[in-house]
Design a protein around this motif. Structure first.
Motif, PDB file in Angstrom:
ATOM      1  N   GLY A 131     -40.475  28.377  10.823  1.00  0.00           N
ATOM      2  CA  GLY A 131     -41.856  27.959  11.072  1.00  0.00           C
ATOM      3  C   GLY A 131     -42.795  28.196   9.905  1.00  0.00           C
ATOM      4  N   THR A 132     -42.366  29.009   8.921  1.00  0.00           N
ATOM      5  CA  THR A 132     -43.215  29.237   7.748  1.00  0.00           C
ATOM      6  C   THR A 132     -42.896  28.250   6.628  1.00  0.00           C
ATOM      7  N   GLY A 133     -41.894  27.433   6.789  1.00  0.00           N
ATOM      8  CA  GLY A 133     -41.444  26.544   5.696  1.00  0.00           C
ATOM      9  C   GLY A 133     -42.229  25.245   5.660  1.00  0.00           C
ATOM     10  N   ARG A 134     -41.919  24.433   4.628  1.00  0.00           N
ATOM     11  CA  ARG A 134     -42.625  23.148   4.437  1.00  0.00           C
ATOM     12  C   ARG A 134     -42.522  22.276   5.688  1.00  0.00           C
ATOM     13  N   THR A 135     -41.291  22.082   6.165  1.00  0.00           N
ATOM     14  CA  THR A 135     -41.096  21.202   7.318  1.00  0.00           C
ATOM     15  C   THR A 135     -41.610  21.854   8.593  1.00  0.00           C
ATOM     16  N   GLY A 138     -39.799  32.779  12.789  1.00  0.00           N
ATOM     17  CA  GLY A 138     -39.467  33.032  11.383  1.00  0.00           C
ATOM     18  C   GLY A 138     -39.044  34.474  11.162  1.00  0.00           C
ATOM     19  N   ARG A 139     -38.879  34.817   9.873  1.00  0.00           N
ATOM     20  CA  ARG A 139     -38.360  36.152   9.565  1.00  0.00           C
ATOM     21  C   ARG A 139     -39.461  37.174   9.325  1.00  0.00           C
ATOM     22  N   ASP A 140     -40.664  36.692   9.012  1.00  0.00           N
ATOM     23  CA  ASP A 140     -41.693  37.611   8.530  1.00  0.00           C
ATOM     24  C   ASP A 140     -42.977  37.452   9.350  1.00  0.00           C
ATOM     25  N   ASP A 146     -31.964  19.199  14.505  1.00  0.00           N
ATOM     26  CA  ASP A 146     -32.026  19.743  13.135  1.00  0.00           C
ATOM     27  C   ASP A 146     -32.351  18.634  12.147  1.00  0.00           C
ATOM     28  N   ILE A 147     -32.639  19.059  10.895  1.00  0.00           N
ATOM     29  CA  ILE A 147     -32.978  18.089   9.844  1.00  0.00           C
ATOM     30  C   ILE A 147     -31.900  18.118   8.763  1.00  0.00           C
ATOM     31  N   ALA A 148     -30.654  18.338   9.184  1.00  0.00           N
ATOM     32  CA  ALA A 148     -29.541  18.358   8.229  1.00  0.00           C
ATOM     33  C   ALA A 148     -29.352  16.976   7.610  1.00  0.00           C
ATOM     34  N   PHE A 158     -36.084  12.394   6.945  1.00  0.00           N
ATOM     35  CA  PHE A 158     -36.008  11.175   6.124  1.00  0.00           C
ATOM     36  C   PHE A 158     -34.541  10.843   5.817  1.00  0.00           C
ATOM     37  N   GLY A 159     -33.831  11.864   5.290  1.00  0.00           N
ATOM     38  CA  GLY A 159     -32.394  11.694   5.038  1.00  0.00           C
ATOM     39  C   GLY A 159     -31.723  11.531   6.388  1.00  0.00           C
ATOM     40  N   VAL A 160     -30.876  10.598   6.576  1.00  0.00           N
ATOM     41  CA  VAL A 160     -30.227  10.077   7.789  1.00  0.00           C
ATOM     42  C   VAL A 160     -31.121   9.005   8.419  1.00  0.00           C
ATOM     43  N   GLY A 218     -29.300  26.759  -0.402  1.00  0.00           N
ATOM     44  CA  GLY A 218     -28.063  26.934   0.362  1.00  0.00           C
ATOM     45  C   GLY A 218     -27.482  25.591   0.774  1.00  0.00           C
ATOM     46  N   THR A 219     -28.356  24.660   1.162  1.00  0.00           N
ATOM     47  CA  THR A 219     -27.883  23.345   1.600  1.00  0.00           C
ATOM     48  C   THR A 219     -27.224  22.594   0.447  1.00  0.00           C
ATOM     49  N   LEU A 220     -27.840  22.675  -0.740  1.00  0.00           N
ATOM     50  CA  LEU A 220     -27.282  21.968  -1.891  1.00  0.00           C
ATOM     51  C   LEU A 220     -25.911  22.529  -2.267  1.00  0.00           C
TER      52      LEU A 220
HETATM   53  N1  LIG Z   1     -32.952  15.562   6.269  1.00  0.00           N
HETATM   54  C1  LIG Z   1     -33.964  15.548   5.439  1.00  0.00           C
HETATM   55  O1  LIG Z   1     -34.440  14.487   5.062  1.00  0.00           O
HETATM   56  C2  LIG Z   1     -34.560  16.827   4.942  1.00  0.00           C
HETATM   57  C3  LIG Z   1     -35.845  16.791   4.418  1.00  0.00           C
HETATM   58  C4  LIG Z   1     -36.434  17.985   4.001  1.00  0.00           C
HETATM   59  C5  LIG Z   1     -35.695  19.165   4.070  1.00  0.00           C
HETATM   60  N2  LIG Z   1     -34.421  19.142   4.533  1.00  0.00           N
HETATM   61  C6  LIG Z   1     -33.630  20.374   4.623  1.00  0.00           C
HETATM   62  O2  LIG Z   1     -34.282  21.214   5.550  1.00  0.00           O
HETATM   63  C7  LIG Z   1     -34.238  22.561   5.149  1.00  0.00           C
HETATM   64  C8  LIG Z   1     -35.654  23.121   5.129  1.00  0.00           C
HETATM   65  O3  LIG Z   1     -36.414  22.470   4.140  1.00  0.00           O
HETATM   66  P1  LIG Z   1     -37.888  22.970   3.833  1.00  0.00           P
HETATM   67  O4  LIG Z   1     -38.349  22.160   2.681  1.00  0.00           O
HETATM   68  O5  LIG Z   1     -38.715  22.996   5.069  1.00  0.00           O
HETATM   69  O6  LIG Z   1     -37.570  24.472   3.334  1.00  0.00           O
HETATM   70  P2  LIG Z   1     -38.515  25.726   3.124  1.00  0.00           P
HETATM   71  O7  LIG Z   1     -39.934  25.323   2.897  1.00  0.00           O
HETATM   72  O8  LIG Z   1     -37.845  26.592   2.127  1.00  0.00           O
HETATM   73  O9  LIG Z   1     -38.461  26.451   4.566  1.00  0.00           O
HETATM   74  C9  LIG Z   1     -37.295  27.039   5.047  1.00  0.00           C
HETATM   75  C10 LIG Z   1     -37.617  27.938   6.211  1.00  0.00           C
HETATM   76  O10 LIG Z   1     -36.399  28.544   6.628  1.00  0.00           O
HETATM   77  C11 LIG Z   1     -36.570  29.966   6.674  1.00  0.00           C
HETATM   78  N3  LIG Z   1     -35.309  30.602   6.306  1.00  0.00           N
HETATM   79  C12 LIG Z   1     -34.619  30.445   5.150  1.00  0.00           C
HETATM   80  N4  LIG Z   1     -33.471  31.156   5.195  1.00  0.00           N
HETATM   81  C13 LIG Z   1     -33.460  31.764   6.412  1.00  0.00           C
HETATM   82  C14 LIG Z   1     -32.544  32.626   7.067  1.00  0.00           C
HETATM   83  N5  LIG Z   1     -31.404  33.017   6.476  1.00  0.00           N
HETATM   84  N6  LIG Z   1     -32.835  33.062   8.317  1.00  0.00           N
HETATM   85  C15 LIG Z   1     -33.978  32.674   8.930  1.00  0.00           C
HETATM   86  N7  LIG Z   1     -34.892  31.860   8.363  1.00  0.00           N
HETATM   87  C16 LIG Z   1     -34.631  31.422   7.122  1.00  0.00           C
HETATM   88  C17 LIG Z   1     -37.693  30.283   5.709  1.00  0.00           C
HETATM   89  O11 LIG Z   1     -38.308  31.486   6.171  1.00  0.00           O
HETATM   90  P3  LIG Z   1     -38.967  32.601   5.240  1.00  0.00           P
HETATM   91  O12 LIG Z   1     -40.448  32.307   5.242  1.00  0.00           O
HETATM   92  O13 LIG Z   1     -38.640  33.847   5.946  1.00  0.00           O
HETATM   93  O14 LIG Z   1     -38.303  32.484   3.883  1.00  0.00           O
HETATM   94  C18 LIG Z   1     -38.597  29.060   5.886  1.00  0.00           C
HETATM   95  O15 LIG Z   1     -39.434  29.222   7.000  1.00  0.00           O
HETATM   96  C19 LIG Z   1     -33.519  22.556   3.795  1.00  0.00           C
HETATM   97  O16 LIG Z   1     -32.180  22.903   4.031  1.00  0.00           O
HETATM   98  C20 LIG Z   1     -33.593  21.127   3.315  1.00  0.00           C
HETATM   99  O17 LIG Z   1     -32.466  20.773   2.557  1.00  0.00           O
HETATM  100  C21 LIG Z   1     -33.849  18.002   4.996  1.00  0.00           C
END
Ligand SMILES: NC(=O)c1ccc[n+]([C@@H]2O[C@H](COP(=O)([O-])OP(=O)(O)OC[C@H]3O[C@@H](n4cnc5c(N)ncnc54)[C@H](OP(=O)(O)O)[C@@H]3O)[C@@H](O)[C@H]2O)c1
Length: 363
Positions: free
Chosen positions: A9-13, A32-34, A97-99, A128-130, A171-173
């Motif tokens: 919930g703290t991340g971009r998406t 989230g974690r924090d 999920d957004i895998a 977007f991807g998929v 990690g995803t890459l």
């Molecule tokens: N399908 C698509 O088109 C698409 C598009 C965008 C992104 N993605 C994928 O979606 C994922 C998220 O992207 P994002 O840009 O939103 O990433 P991001 O901004 O880095 O956010 C990731 C979130 O996951 C949390 N997190 C990371 N590792 C964790 C763990 N081990 N345990 C619990 N929480 C954890 C982070 O929390 P903290 O605040 O605690 O670090 C943060 O809230 C990526 O894998 C990306 O490849 C896919």
């Protein structure tokens, strides 16, 4: 009110999805974690927050509270997906999920029978991807002709705010290819004779001219879109390309580095290092993101189509939020799906996308 738990919930998406869900009759819960970071994001909106130490703890909380929908944005999805899907199947919560990697997407789809038995819906690839290319393939392949060859291309246009790559994306890459059948570890894939087969990452580059007039080069990339396109088209041969595929020196470095990535400790080190790299600040390279597909039919003719979308991150947020909203309001059905397979080609227009035909017309 139905709760959608936004994991990451703290991340971009995660942040974007929570904002998009608020006011749509669904209650976002930030997980989230924090605690402090969660409080900052929840801010004045007053969303409920849950601070939990990692994915296993999140899965345990899902089992305990059985939310309506769980949105997983915590990559790598090969690691976070299985325990969270297990928890959702045990409680009947819907899972999204957004895998978009070739390991994680089929792993969720493989749980179709379990999801039907549990009466819940699993949706993988709700970004977007998929969704961008799956939408175009599904629109072209309407069942009136037999597709023999499909080539999809994703052309994301994405602004970068200069933040770090982060654990999830890094990690995803790094983890997206080990264990995928049909070729070597950390090598590319395509579909031939209905099965995953080896392909060269970044190979077979083709130039496309978007309906906006931008010339963009794209090479093969082994993504979850490959699986979605095959399921949507039934074609025996499918190629999947991306404008983000490595080219030139990056492609050579990837070929040389791939051998090192097969060693687990080196792979973990590479992911940790990559997570801390700061992306350069850059504006979006094009006015729109695009999904494109070219389908060759059994009579040898070819059809093409496009889906126009905004910034790829904005599109990911919109797809994920809309899928969660529909599931929370009872719009799904039991089983495991990619987003367009579940909700149809109208999903893309409902999030602001526009289909554009090969002649430039918008139907
Ligand atoms: N399908 C698509 O088109 C698409 C598009 C965008 C992104 N993605 C994928 O979606 C994922 C998220 O992207 P994002 O840009 O939103 O990433 P991001 O901004 O880095 O956010 C990731 C979130 O996951 C949390 N997190 C990371 N590792 C964790 C763990 N081990 N345990 C619990 N929480 C954890 C982070 O929390 P903290 O605040 O605690 O670090 C943060 O809230 C990526 O894998 C990306 O490849 C896919």
């Amino acid at each position: 009110m139905a709760e959608v738990w936004v994991l990451g919930g703290t991340g971009r998406t995660g942040r974007g999805v929570a904002a998009a869900l608020a006011g749509s009759g669904v209650e976002p819960v930030l997980v989230g974690r924090d605690e402090e970071r969660l409080r900052v994001v929840a801010g004045a909106a007053g969303w409920r927050t849950l601070a939990l130490d990692g994915v296993e703890a999140m899965a345990a909380a899902v089992r305990a509270e059985a939310p309506s929908v769980v949105l997983n944005t915590v990559g790598p999805f090969t690691r976070s997906g299985p325990p969270l899907v297990d928890a959702c199947l045990a409680t009947g919560s819907h899972y999204v999920d957004i895998a978009n990697d070739l390991a994680a997407v089929p792993a969720v789809l493989a749980r179709q029978a379990e999801a039907e038995r549990a009466g819940c819906t699993l949706v993988t690839g709700a970004g977007f991807g998929v969704a961008a290319t799956e939408s175009v393939v599904s629109r072209l392949c309407d069942g009136t002709r037999r597709a023999v060859l499909v080539r999809t291309t994703m052309l994301p246009s994405l602004a970068s705010d200069g933040g770090p790559v982060g654990d999830a994306l890094a990690g995803t890459l790094v983890e997206g290819l080990p264990g995928v059948p049909g070729g070597g570890r950390f090598a590319g894939r395509r579909v031939r004779d209905g099965r995953l087969a080896p392909a060269s990452i970044g190979g077979e580059v083709r130039e496309l001219v978007t309906p906006d007039g931008d010339r963009v080069r794209a090479g093969l990339m082994p993504l979850g879109e490959l699986v979605a396109a095959q399921r949507a088209s039934g074609a025996a041969s499918v190629d999947c390309a991306s404008s983000e595929a490595p080219s030139g020196r990056a492609r050579t470095a990837l070929r040389l580095g791939a051998g090192l990535l097969t060693v687990a400790p080196l792979r973990r080190l590479a992911a940790r290092r990559l997570a801390t790299v700061r992306l350069p600040v850059r504006p979006a390279p094009r006015a729109h993101s695009w999904g494109h597909a070219a389908v060759t039919w059994d009579d040898g003719t070819t059809s093409e189509g496009w889906l126009r979308l905004p910034d790829a991150q904005v599109a990911t947020t919109a797809f994920a939020a809309e899928v969660c909203r529909r599931l929370a309001s009872g719009g799904g059905r039991p089983g495991a799906f990619t987003p367009v397979a579940l909700f149809g080609t109208e999903l893309a227009t409902s999030v602001g996308g526009a289909y554009v035909d090969a002649d430039g017309s918008t139907p």
